[in-house]
Design an enzyme around this catalytic site. Structure first.
Site, short mmCIF file in Angstrom:
data_model
loop_
_atom_site.label_atom_id
_atom_site.label_comp_id
_atom_site.label_asym_id
_atom_site.label_seq_id
_atom_site.Cartn_x
_atom_site.Cartn_y
_atom_site.Cartn_z
N ARG A 54 47.54 -22.65 34.44
CA ARG A 54 46.65 -21.78 35.15
C ARG A 54 46.24 -22.69 36.39
NH1 ARG A 54 41.93 -21.30 33.92
NH2 ARG A 54 42.21 -20.93 31.57
N TYR A 106 50.29 -1.98 54.34
CA TYR A 106 50.78 -1.56 53.19
C TYR A 106 49.78 -0.74 52.07
CZ TYR A 106 52.52 -1.83 48.36
OH TYR A 106 52.67 -1.92 47.18
N ASP A 178 48.77 -10.75 57.51
CA ASP A 178 49.89 -10.71 56.48
C ASP A 178 50.84 -10.73 57.21
OD1 ASP A 178 51.59 -9.52 55.05
OD2 ASP A 178 50.24 -8.02 54.27
N LYS A 203 59.07 -10.47 48.90
CA LYS A 203 60.05 -9.84 50.05
C LYS A 203 60.96 -11.05 50.68
CE LYS A 203 57.34 -6.32 49.28
NZ LYS A 203 56.89 -6.30 48.08
O1 P1T Z 1 54.06 -6.25 45.85
P1 P1T Z 1 53.06 -7.53 46.26
O2 P1T Z 1 53.87 -8.79 45.98
O3 P1T Z 1 51.81 -7.59 45.41
O4 P1T Z 1 52.70 -7.59 47.69
C1 P1T Z 1 52.16 -6.54 48.39
C2 P1T Z 1 52.42 -6.25 49.95
C3 P1T Z 1 51.34 -7.05 50.69
N1 P1T Z 1 51.71 -6.81 51.99
C4 P1T Z 1 52.58 -6.31 52.53
C5 P1T Z 1 52.97 -6.15 54.03
C6 P1T Z 1 53.61 -5.61 51.67
O5 P1T Z 1 54.67 -4.99 52.17
C7 P1T Z 1 53.35 -5.64 50.21
C8 P1T Z 1 54.23 -4.97 49.32
N2 P1T Z 1 55.08 -3.92 49.76
C9 P1T Z 1 55.89 -3.01 49.07
C10 P1T Z 1 55.99 -3.23 47.63
C11 P1T Z 1 56.53 -2.09 49.81
O6 P1T Z 1 57.57 -1.55 49.60
O7 P1T Z 1 56.18 -2.12 51.01
#
Ligand code: P1T
Length: 390
Positions: A54, A106, A178, A203
Protein backbone atom coordinates in the site's frame (compact mmCIF):
# COMPACT_ATOMS: atom_id res chain seq x y z
CA UNK A 1 19.09 5.45 -16.48
CA UNK A 2 20.81 8.65 -15.27
CA UNK A 3 18.46 11.65 -14.88
CA UNK A 4 20.56 13.79 -17.24
CA UNK A 5 20.50 11.12 -19.94
CA UNK A 6 16.79 10.57 -19.42
CA UNK A 7 15.93 14.25 -19.82
CA UNK A 8 17.49 14.36 -23.27
CA UNK A 9 15.31 11.57 -24.64
CA UNK A 10 12.35 12.18 -26.89
CA UNK A 11 9.04 11.06 -25.37
CA UNK A 12 8.88 8.15 -27.88
CA UNK A 13 12.06 6.81 -26.25
CA UNK A 14 11.13 7.78 -22.67
CA UNK A 15 8.00 5.60 -22.74
CA UNK A 16 10.20 2.60 -23.51
CA UNK A 17 13.27 3.26 -21.40
CA UNK A 18 12.44 5.31 -18.31
CA UNK A 19 11.53 3.03 -15.40
CA UNK A 20 12.34 0.07 -17.59
CA UNK A 21 16.00 -0.69 -16.91
CA UNK A 22 16.85 -4.41 -16.92
CA UNK A 23 16.33 -6.33 -13.68
CA UNK A 24 19.54 -5.92 -11.66
CA UNK A 25 19.37 -9.47 -10.23
CA UNK A 26 18.69 -11.57 -13.34
CA UNK A 27 19.20 -9.22 -16.29
CA UNK A 28 15.60 -9.77 -17.41
CA UNK A 29 14.84 -7.07 -19.99
CA UNK A 30 11.26 -6.83 -18.77
CA UNK A 31 10.88 -5.76 -15.15
CA UNK A 32 9.44 -8.36 -12.81
CA UNK A 33 5.97 -7.97 -11.31
CA UNK A 34 6.52 -7.70 -7.58
CA UNK A 35 3.22 -9.39 -6.82
CA UNK A 36 3.63 -9.17 -3.08
CA UNK A 37 1.77 -7.45 -0.26
CA UNK A 38 4.73 -7.20 2.12
CA UNK A 39 8.53 -7.20 2.33
CA UNK A 40 10.75 -9.11 4.78
CA UNK A 41 12.85 -6.93 7.11
CA UNK A 42 16.36 -7.87 8.36
CA UNK A 43 15.57 -6.40 11.76
CA UNK A 44 12.67 -4.16 12.87
CA UNK A 45 12.69 -1.07 10.66
CA UNK A 46 15.68 -2.32 8.62
CA UNK A 47 14.47 -2.91 5.07
CA UNK A 48 15.44 -2.24 1.48
CA UNK A 49 13.11 0.72 0.94
CA UNK A 50 9.96 -1.34 0.71
CA UNK A 51 7.75 -2.36 3.65
CA UNK A 52 4.19 -2.88 2.45
CA UNK A 53 2.61 -2.59 -1.02
CA UNK A 54 0.00 0.00 0.00
CA UNK A 55 2.93 2.31 0.78
CA UNK A 56 5.33 1.41 -2.02
CA UNK A 57 5.90 -1.37 -4.50
CA UNK A 58 8.91 -1.69 -6.86
CA UNK A 59 6.74 -2.26 -9.95
CA UNK A 60 4.68 0.82 -9.13
CA UNK A 61 7.87 2.81 -8.46
CA UNK A 62 9.06 2.02 -11.98
CA UNK A 63 5.78 3.23 -13.46
CA UNK A 64 5.94 6.42 -11.37
CA UNK A 65 9.46 7.11 -12.63
CA UNK A 66 8.29 6.73 -16.21
CA UNK A 67 5.16 8.88 -15.79
CA UNK A 68 7.00 11.71 -14.00
CA UNK A 69 9.42 11.84 -16.90
CA UNK A 70 6.64 11.93 -19.52
CA UNK A 71 5.08 15.04 -17.96
CA UNK A 72 8.46 16.64 -17.21
CA UNK A 73 7.66 16.36 -13.49
CA UNK A 74 9.85 15.66 -10.48
CA UNK A 75 7.27 13.39 -8.86
CA UNK A 76 4.46 11.05 -9.86
CA UNK A 77 1.97 9.15 -7.76
CA UNK A 78 0.09 6.22 -9.26
CA UNK A 79 -3.39 5.51 -7.90
CA UNK A 80 -6.08 2.85 -8.23
CA UNK A 81 -8.25 4.95 -10.59
CA UNK A 82 -8.45 8.42 -12.06
CA UNK A 83 -11.16 9.39 -9.59
CA UNK A 84 -9.11 8.22 -6.61
CA UNK A 85 -6.29 10.51 -7.80
CA UNK A 86 -8.83 13.36 -7.80
CA UNK A 87 -10.02 12.29 -4.34
CA UNK A 88 -6.47 12.57 -2.95
CA UNK A 89 -6.21 16.13 -4.25
CA UNK A 90 -9.51 16.99 -2.55
CA UNK A 91 -8.17 15.63 0.77
CA UNK A 92 -4.84 17.44 0.38
CA UNK A 93 -6.39 20.93 0.58
CA UNK A 94 -7.80 22.49 3.78
CA UNK A 95 -11.42 21.77 4.69
CA UNK A 96 -13.76 24.49 3.48
CA UNK A 97 -11.62 25.37 0.46
CA UNK A 98 -13.15 26.99 -2.57
CA UNK A 99 -12.56 25.19 -5.84
CA UNK A 100 -13.30 26.72 -9.20
CA UNK A 101 -13.93 23.97 -11.72
CA UNK A 102 -14.58 23.91 -15.44
CA UNK A 103 -18.28 23.54 -16.17
CA UNK A 104 -17.82 20.68 -18.61
CA UNK A 105 -15.84 17.94 -16.89
CA UNK A 106 -16.15 14.14 -16.92
CA UNK A 107 -19.51 13.21 -15.34
CA UNK A 108 -17.80 11.16 -12.62
CA UNK A 109 -15.63 14.13 -11.61
CA UNK A 110 -18.76 16.29 -11.43
CA UNK A 111 -20.49 13.63 -9.30
CA UNK A 112 -17.47 13.32 -6.97
CA UNK A 113 -17.39 17.10 -6.46
CA UNK A 114 -21.13 17.67 -6.11
CA UNK A 115 -22.19 14.62 -4.09
CA UNK A 116 -19.11 13.67 -2.03
CA UNK A 117 -16.72 16.61 -1.58
CA UNK A 118 -19.50 19.23 -1.52
CA UNK A 119 -19.68 18.38 2.20
CA UNK A 120 -16.06 19.46 2.60
CA UNK A 121 -15.42 22.19 0.02
CA UNK A 122 -17.28 24.87 -1.97
CA UNK A 123 -17.42 24.31 -5.71
CA UNK A 124 -18.02 26.96 -8.35
CA UNK A 125 -18.46 25.75 -11.93
CA UNK A 126 -17.53 28.16 -14.73
CA UNK A 127 -16.75 28.11 -18.41
CA UNK A 128 -12.96 28.27 -18.14
CA UNK A 129 -12.63 29.09 -21.86
CA UNK A 130 -14.05 32.53 -21.07
CA UNK A 131 -10.98 34.20 -19.52
CA UNK A 132 -12.79 37.47 -18.63
CA UNK A 133 -15.48 35.62 -16.69
CA UNK A 134 -12.91 33.30 -15.12
CA UNK A 135 -10.76 36.23 -14.07
CA UNK A 136 -13.65 37.90 -12.27
CA UNK A 137 -14.63 34.65 -10.50
CA UNK A 138 -11.03 34.06 -9.37
CA UNK A 139 -10.68 37.66 -8.25
CA UNK A 140 -13.88 37.51 -6.22
CA UNK A 141 -13.40 34.08 -4.62
CA UNK A 142 -9.59 33.65 -4.50
CA UNK A 143 -10.01 29.86 -4.59
CA UNK A 144 -7.51 27.34 -3.28
CA UNK A 145 -7.73 25.34 -6.48
CA UNK A 146 -8.64 25.77 -10.12
CA UNK A 147 -9.63 22.45 -11.71
CA UNK A 148 -9.26 22.43 -15.48
CA UNK A 149 -10.07 19.72 -17.94
CA UNK A 150 -8.78 20.57 -21.42
CA UNK A 151 -10.02 19.43 -23.83
CA UNK A 152 -13.22 18.83 -21.88
CA UNK A 153 -15.23 15.64 -21.77
CA UNK A 154 -17.40 15.47 -23.84
CA UNK A 155 -17.71 18.83 -25.65
CA UNK A 156 -13.94 19.21 -26.23
CA UNK A 157 -13.74 22.84 -25.09
CA UNK A 158 -10.13 24.05 -24.82
CA UNK A 159 -8.78 26.37 -22.14
CA UNK A 160 -5.57 28.32 -22.68
CA UNK A 161 -3.47 26.74 -19.91
CA UNK A 162 -0.57 29.25 -19.91
CA UNK A 163 -2.85 32.30 -19.88
CA UNK A 164 -5.17 30.82 -17.26
CA UNK A 165 -2.33 29.68 -14.98
CA UNK A 166 -0.88 33.19 -15.07
CA UNK A 167 -4.23 34.69 -14.01
CA UNK A 168 -4.80 32.04 -11.31
CA UNK A 169 -1.34 32.49 -9.83
CA UNK A 170 -2.06 36.19 -9.26
CA UNK A 171 -4.60 34.98 -6.70
CA UNK A 172 -2.32 32.24 -5.31
CA UNK A 173 -4.61 29.59 -6.75
CA UNK A 174 -3.14 26.16 -7.47
CA UNK A 175 -3.86 25.02 -11.03
CA UNK A 176 -4.70 21.38 -11.70
CA UNK A 177 -5.12 20.04 -15.23
CA UNK A 178 -6.86 16.77 -16.01
CA UNK A 179 -4.76 15.82 -19.05
CA UNK A 180 -6.50 12.51 -19.77
CA UNK A 181 -7.74 13.36 -23.28
CA UNK A 182 -4.39 14.50 -24.69
CA UNK A 183 -2.07 12.16 -22.76
CA UNK A 184 1.48 13.37 -22.02
CA UNK A 185 2.29 12.77 -25.68
CA UNK A 186 0.26 15.71 -27.02
CA UNK A 187 0.14 18.10 -24.04
CA UNK A 188 2.31 18.84 -21.00
CA UNK A 189 0.44 21.21 -18.65
CA UNK A 190 3.34 21.62 -16.18
CA UNK A 191 5.52 23.15 -18.86
CA UNK A 192 2.62 25.53 -19.63
CA UNK A 193 2.48 26.73 -16.02
CA UNK A 194 0.08 24.32 -14.29
CA UNK A 195 1.01 23.06 -10.81
CA UNK A 196 -0.44 19.58 -10.89
CA UNK A 197 -1.41 17.16 -13.65
CA UNK A 198 -3.98 14.43 -13.21
CA UNK A 199 -4.58 11.49 -15.54
CA UNK A 200 -7.01 8.66 -15.80
CA UNK A 201 -4.40 6.07 -16.84
CA UNK A 202 -7.35 3.87 -17.76
CA UNK A 203 -7.39 5.75 -21.08
CA UNK A 204 -4.57 6.61 -23.51
CA UNK A 205 -1.66 6.07 -21.10
CA UNK A 206 -2.43 2.38 -20.73
CA UNK A 207 -4.21 2.25 -24.06
CA UNK A 208 -5.50 -1.32 -24.00
CA UNK A 209 -8.77 -1.09 -22.03
CA UNK A 210 -7.58 -3.70 -19.52
CA UNK A 211 -6.64 -1.57 -16.50
CA UNK A 212 -8.27 1.10 -14.32
CA UNK A 213 -5.74 3.52 -12.87
CA UNK A 214 -4.88 7.13 -12.15
CA UNK A 215 -1.83 9.33 -11.78
CA UNK A 216 -0.75 12.69 -10.39
CA UNK A 217 2.40 14.44 -11.63
CA UNK A 218 3.92 17.52 -10.01
CA UNK A 219 7.11 19.34 -9.04
CA UNK A 220 6.30 20.55 -5.53
CA UNK A 221 7.80 18.13 -3.00
CA UNK A 222 5.67 19.17 0.02
CA UNK A 223 2.44 18.64 -1.96
CA UNK A 224 3.75 15.33 -3.30
CA UNK A 225 4.60 14.19 0.26
CA UNK A 226 1.09 15.10 1.38
CA UNK A 227 -0.53 13.24 -1.51
CA UNK A 228 1.64 10.18 -0.90
CA UNK A 229 0.80 10.23 2.85
CA UNK A 230 -2.91 10.44 2.00
CA UNK A 231 -2.61 7.55 -0.45
CA UNK A 232 -0.84 5.53 2.23
CA UNK A 233 -3.44 6.42 4.87
CA UNK A 234 -6.57 6.03 2.74
CA UNK A 235 -5.34 3.18 0.56
CA UNK A 236 -6.29 3.70 -3.13
CA UNK A 237 -3.04 2.21 -4.45
CA UNK A 238 -2.73 0.34 -7.73
CA UNK A 239 -1.97 -3.37 -7.72
CA UNK A 240 1.52 -4.41 -8.89
CA UNK A 241 0.05 -6.38 -11.79
CA UNK A 242 -1.96 -3.40 -13.02
CA UNK A 243 1.10 -1.15 -12.73
CA UNK A 244 3.06 -3.68 -14.75
CA UNK A 245 0.35 -3.73 -17.44
CA UNK A 246 0.49 0.07 -17.67
CA UNK A 247 4.31 -0.02 -17.89
CA UNK A 248 3.85 -2.37 -20.82
CA UNK A 249 0.96 -0.44 -22.42
CA UNK A 250 2.61 2.97 -22.21
CA UNK A 251 5.61 1.81 -24.27
CA UNK A 252 3.57 2.30 -27.45
CA UNK A 253 2.05 5.66 -26.41
CA UNK A 254 3.84 7.59 -29.17
CA UNK A 255 2.86 5.28 -32.01
CA UNK A 256 -0.66 4.83 -30.68
CA UNK A 257 -1.31 8.58 -30.28
CA UNK A 258 -0.07 9.25 -33.82
CA UNK A 259 -2.33 6.49 -35.14
CA UNK A 260 -5.35 7.70 -33.11
CA UNK A 261 -4.84 11.20 -34.45
CA UNK A 262 -4.33 10.13 -38.07
CA UNK A 263 -7.62 8.22 -38.02
CA UNK A 264 -9.47 10.89 -36.02
CA UNK A 265 -8.61 13.67 -38.50
CA UNK A 266 -9.98 11.54 -41.34
CA UNK A 267 -13.11 10.57 -39.42
CA UNK A 268 -13.76 14.19 -38.33
CA UNK A 269 -13.43 15.52 -41.90
CA UNK A 270 -15.61 12.69 -43.24
CA UNK A 271 -18.30 13.42 -40.62
CA UNK A 272 -18.20 17.15 -41.46
CA UNK A 273 -19.37 16.38 -44.99
CA UNK A 274 -21.92 13.72 -44.00
CA UNK A 275 -25.53 14.70 -44.79
CA UNK A 276 -26.84 13.15 -41.55
CA UNK A 277 -24.45 15.14 -39.35
CA UNK A 278 -25.44 18.49 -37.89
CA UNK A 279 -21.94 19.46 -36.69
CA UNK A 280 -18.61 18.02 -35.62
CA UNK A 281 -16.32 19.07 -32.78
CA UNK A 282 -12.66 18.09 -33.08
CA UNK A 283 -9.74 20.31 -31.94
CA UNK A 284 -7.95 19.70 -35.25
CA UNK A 285 -10.76 21.16 -37.36
CA UNK A 286 -10.53 24.83 -38.32
CA UNK A 287 -14.18 25.11 -37.28
CA UNK A 288 -13.32 24.30 -33.63
CA UNK A 289 -13.86 27.51 -31.61
CA UNK A 290 -10.48 27.16 -29.86
CA UNK A 291 -8.53 25.65 -32.76
CA UNK A 292 -5.90 28.41 -32.47
CA UNK A 293 -5.29 27.66 -28.77
CA UNK A 294 -5.19 23.93 -29.51
CA UNK A 295 -2.44 24.51 -32.08
CA UNK A 296 -0.50 26.63 -29.61
CA UNK A 297 -0.56 24.39 -26.54
CA UNK A 298 -0.97 20.87 -27.93
CA UNK A 299 1.46 19.07 -30.23
CA UNK A 300 -1.44 17.10 -31.75
CA UNK A 301 -5.21 16.95 -31.63
CA UNK A 302 -5.84 13.47 -30.22
CA UNK A 303 -8.37 10.77 -30.94
CA UNK A 304 -11.59 12.14 -29.40
CA UNK A 305 -14.43 13.46 -31.56
CA UNK A 306 -17.87 14.68 -30.60
CA UNK A 307 -20.60 15.08 -33.21
CA UNK A 308 -24.27 15.96 -33.37
CA UNK A 309 -26.36 13.58 -35.45
CA UNK A 310 -29.39 15.05 -37.23
CA UNK A 311 -32.47 14.11 -35.23
CA UNK A 312 -32.90 13.27 -31.56
CA UNK A 313 -32.64 10.41 -29.14
CA UNK A 314 -34.37 8.00 -31.56
CA UNK A 315 -31.85 8.58 -34.35
CA UNK A 316 -28.95 8.48 -31.88
CA UNK A 317 -30.06 5.15 -30.46
CA UNK A 318 -30.63 3.59 -33.89
CA UNK A 319 -27.18 4.78 -34.95
CA UNK A 320 -25.51 3.48 -31.78
CA UNK A 321 -27.23 0.09 -31.92
CA UNK A 322 -26.17 -0.50 -35.51
CA UNK A 323 -22.75 1.09 -35.84
CA UNK A 324 -20.06 -1.51 -36.59
CA UNK A 325 -16.42 -1.83 -35.41
CA UNK A 326 -17.00 0.98 -32.85
CA UNK A 327 -18.03 -0.72 -29.60
CA UNK A 328 -20.84 0.92 -27.64
CA UNK A 329 -19.12 1.38 -24.29
CA UNK A 330 -18.05 3.95 -21.74
CA UNK A 331 -14.35 4.82 -21.53
CA UNK A 332 -11.91 5.91 -24.23
CA UNK A 333 -8.30 5.84 -25.28
CA UNK A 334 -7.94 2.13 -26.05
CA UNK A 335 -6.65 0.76 -29.35
CA UNK A 336 -10.19 -0.28 -30.20
CA UNK A 337 -12.70 2.36 -31.29
CA UNK A 338 -15.44 3.12 -28.78
CA UNK A 339 -18.63 5.10 -29.13
CA UNK A 340 -21.08 6.34 -26.55
CA UNK A 341 -24.02 8.61 -25.76
CA UNK A 342 -22.87 11.00 -22.99
CA UNK A 343 -26.39 12.16 -21.99
CA UNK A 344 -27.42 8.57 -21.18
CA UNK A 345 -24.03 7.07 -20.30
CA UNK A 346 -20.91 8.92 -19.04
CA UNK A 347 -22.64 12.20 -18.11
CA UNK A 348 -25.95 10.88 -16.78
CA UNK A 349 -24.98 12.19 -13.33
CA UNK A 350 -24.86 15.77 -14.65
CA UNK A 351 -28.35 17.29 -14.08
CA UNK A 352 -30.46 17.58 -17.25
CA UNK A 353 -30.60 21.38 -16.95
CA UNK A 354 -26.77 21.63 -16.79
CA UNK A 355 -26.43 19.20 -19.68
CA UNK A 356 -28.75 21.39 -21.75
CA UNK A 357 -26.72 24.50 -20.92
CA UNK A 358 -23.48 22.73 -21.86
CA UNK A 359 -24.87 21.37 -25.10
CA UNK A 360 -24.75 17.72 -24.03
CA UNK A 361 -27.90 17.03 -25.97
CA UNK A 362 -29.69 13.82 -26.97
CA UNK A 363 -28.14 13.95 -30.45
CA UNK A 364 -24.57 14.30 -29.18
CA UNK A 365 -22.38 11.25 -29.81
CA UNK A 366 -18.81 10.81 -28.58
CA UNK A 367 -16.20 8.78 -30.46
CA UNK A 368 -12.91 7.47 -29.19
CA UNK A 369 -11.24 6.72 -32.50
CA UNK A 370 -9.04 3.66 -32.28
CA UNK A 371 -6.13 2.55 -34.42
CA UNK A 372 -7.95 0.14 -36.74
CA UNK A 373 -7.93 0.53 -40.53
CA UNK A 374 -9.59 3.82 -41.54
CA UNK A 375 -11.77 2.28 -44.28
CA UNK A 376 -13.14 -0.25 -41.81
CA UNK A 377 -13.94 2.58 -39.38
CA UNK A 378 -15.79 4.62 -42.01
CA UNK A 379 -17.70 1.52 -43.15
CA UNK A 380 -18.65 0.86 -39.52
CA UNK A 381 -20.01 4.39 -39.12
CA UNK A 382 -21.84 4.14 -42.45
CA UNK A 383 -23.73 1.09 -41.13
CA UNK A 384 -24.92 3.19 -38.19
CA UNK A 385 -26.01 6.12 -40.38
CA UNK A 386 -27.94 3.81 -42.72
CA UNK A 387 -29.88 2.38 -39.79
CA UNK A 388 -30.51 5.85 -38.30
CA UNK A 389 -32.18 7.00 -41.54
CA UNK A 390 -34.82 4.23 -41.59
O1 P1T B 1 -12.41 6.05 -14.69
P1 P1T B 1 -11.26 6.62 -13.90
O2 P1T B 1 -9.95 5.97 -14.21
O3 P1T B 1 -11.54 6.72 -12.45
O4 P1T B 1 -11.05 8.14 -14.43
C1 P1T B 1 -12.03 9.13 -14.31
C2 P1T B 1 -11.88 10.16 -15.38
C3 P1T B 1 -11.23 11.35 -15.08
N1 P1T B 1 -11.05 12.31 -16.01
C4 P1T B 1 -11.49 12.15 -17.27
C5 P1T B 1 -11.27 13.25 -18.27
C6 P1T B 1 -12.15 10.98 -17.64
O5 P1T B 1 -12.56 10.85 -18.91
C7 P1T B 1 -12.37 9.95 -16.68
C8 P1T B 1 -13.11 8.71 -17.00
N2 P1T B 1 -13.92 8.81 -18.14
C9 P1T B 1 -14.74 7.84 -18.62
C10 P1T B 1 -14.90 6.64 -18.06
C11 P1T B 1 -15.48 8.20 -19.85
O6 P1T B 1 -16.02 7.33 -20.56
O7 P1T B 1 -15.52 9.40 -20.17
Amino acid sequence: MKKQQEKKLNIASKVIHVGNSADSVTGAIIPPIYQTSTFVQASPGKHQGYEYTRSHNPTRTRLEECLASLEGAKHALVTASGLSATMLVMHAIPNGSTIVCGDDVYGGTYRLFTTVFNHMHNFIFVDTTDSTKLNSVLKEHRPTLLWLETPTNPTLKITDIAKTAKIAHQYRTTVVVDNTFMSPYFQNPLTLGADLVMHSMTKFINGHSDVVGGALMLNQKPLYDKLWALQNSIGPCQSPFDSWLVLRGVKTLAVRMEAHQKNAIKVAKWLETHPQVESVVYPGLKSHPQHRIAKKQMSGFGGMITFFIKGGVKESKRFLQNVEIFALAESLGGVESLIEHPAIMTHASVPKKNRAELGISDNLIRLSVGIENIDDLLAGLTAGFKAAKK
